[in-house]
Design a protein around this motif. Sequence first.
Motif, mmCIF file in Angstrom:
data_model
loop_
_atom_site.group_PDB
_atom_site.id
_atom_site.type_symbol
_atom_site.label_atom_id
_atom_site.label_comp_id
_atom_site.label_asym_id
_atom_site.label_seq_id
_atom_site.Cartn_x
_atom_site.Cartn_y
_atom_site.Cartn_z
ATOM 1 N N TRP A 1 -43.060 60.341 19.353
ATOM 2 C CA TRP A 1 -42.060 59.300 19.559
ATOM 3 C C TRP A 1 -40.709 59.761 19.012
ATOM 4 O O TRP A 1 -39.680 59.643 19.691
ATOM 5 C CB TRP A 1 -42.496 57.997 18.875
ATOM 6 C CG TRP A 1 -41.557 56.881 19.132
ATOM 7 C CD1 TRP A 1 -41.662 55.924 20.098
ATOM 8 C CD2 TRP A 1 -40.334 56.594 18.429
ATOM 9 N NE1 TRP A 1 -40.586 55.070 20.033
ATOM 10 C CE2 TRP A 1 -39.763 55.462 19.022
ATOM 11 C CE3 TRP A 1 -39.676 57.196 17.364
ATOM 12 C CZ2 TRP A 1 -38.555 54.911 18.582
ATOM 13 C CZ3 TRP A 1 -38.473 56.662 16.921
ATOM 14 C CH2 TRP A 1 -37.933 55.528 17.537
ATOM 15 N N ARG B 1 -34.620 63.861 21.609
ATOM 16 C CA ARG B 1 -34.209 64.460 22.899
ATOM 17 C C ARG B 1 -33.337 63.488 23.688
ATOM 18 O O ARG B 1 -32.333 63.886 24.287
ATOM 19 C CB ARG B 1 -35.432 64.850 23.711
ATOM 20 C CG ARG B 1 -36.133 66.079 23.221
ATOM 21 C CD ARG B 1 -37.294 66.483 24.136
ATOM 22 N NE ARG B 1 -38.024 67.576 23.554
ATOM 23 C CZ ARG B 1 -39.180 67.457 22.906
ATOM 24 N NH1 ARG B 1 -39.775 66.266 22.793
ATOM 25 N NH2 ARG B 1 -39.773 68.510 22.390
ATOM 26 N N SER B 2 -33.724 62.210 23.711
ATOM 27 C CA SER B 2 -32.967 61.240 24.504
ATOM 28 C C SER B 2 -31.554 61.054 23.965
ATOM 29 O O SER B 2 -30.656 60.677 24.715
ATOM 30 C CB SER B 2 -33.696 59.892 24.556
ATOM 31 O OG SER B 2 -33.562 59.182 23.341
ATOM 32 N N ARG B 3 -31.352 61.323 22.676
ATOM 33 C CA ARG B 3 -30.017 61.201 22.086
ATOM 34 C C ARG B 3 -29.240 62.509 22.129
ATOM 35 O O ARG B 3 -28.122 62.586 21.632
ATOM 36 C CB ARG B 3 -30.121 60.713 20.642
ATOM 37 C CG ARG B 3 -30.624 59.289 20.540
ATOM 38 C CD ARG B 3 -30.513 58.797 19.131
ATOM 39 N NE ARG B 3 -31.118 57.495 18.942
ATOM 40 C CZ ARG B 3 -30.647 56.591 18.090
ATOM 41 N NH1 ARG B 3 -29.567 56.847 17.369
ATOM 42 N NH2 ARG B 3 -31.271 55.432 17.951
ATOM 43 N N GLY B 4 -29.848 63.554 22.677
ATOM 44 C CA GLY B 4 -29.163 64.833 22.833
ATOM 45 C C GLY B 4 -29.193 65.725 21.608
ATOM 46 O O GLY B 4 -28.339 66.609 21.460
ATOM 47 N N ALA C 1 -39.164 62.542 21.150
ATOM 48 C CA ALA C 1 -38.641 61.995 22.401
ATOM 49 C C ALA C 1 -37.324 61.256 22.154
ATOM 50 O O ALA C 1 -36.383 61.381 22.949
ATOM 51 C CB ALA C 1 -39.670 61.061 23.045
ATOM 52 N N GLU C 2 -37.258 60.502 21.069
ATOM 53 C CA GLU C 2 -36.014 59.793 20.741
ATOM 54 C C GLU C 2 -34.891 60.785 20.451
ATOM 55 O O GLU C 2 -33.756 60.600 20.898
ATOM 56 C CB GLU C 2 -36.240 58.871 19.531
ATOM 57 C CG GLU C 2 -35.042 58.036 19.154
ATOM 58 C CD GLU C 2 -34.679 56.950 20.164
ATOM 59 O OE1 GLU C 2 -33.560 56.405 20.053
ATOM 60 O OE2 GLU C 2 -35.494 56.632 21.053
#
Length: 151
Positions: free
Chosen positions: A106, A112-115, A109-110
């Motif tokens: 989790w 990665r989603s924030r760059g 993934a968070e």
Amino acid sequence: MVLRRAVAEDVPAIAELLAADELGADRDGVRDQADLAAYAAAFKAIDADPAHVLLVGDADGEIVGTLQVTFLPGMSRRGALRAQLESVRVAPVMRGTGLGTAMFEWALAEARSRGCAMVQLTSDKSRTSAHRFFRRLGFVASHEGMKLALQ
């Protein structure tokens, strides 16, 4: 099992998880109202800042895992954003069930989603089983960390 953002009502259970290991036993836990107030103030600051996420593993209303992710902007690596993982705890009865892996998945993934360009963490040198777990997830002991207690 549900992974979710922590809410204020989770604070006592999170403090209990932090105190439920050999290192946290002396430095964490709720002994009185002042301790609870300190944890509540910390939660309020974390929850109010979008650069922080406090995650819990909730098993039918019982908090059995937690970790904090902090997103740090930096100048190095051409201004890369990095995620710092802290206060990772899994209840002893839940170790080996995949909860820790799910919490890290989790968090990754968070990030990665924030760059984020990288995820980092520190861990006490005595936590050898935690280090095996981190290595299994692909983390590398590439740096030597240091701390200076101010209180």
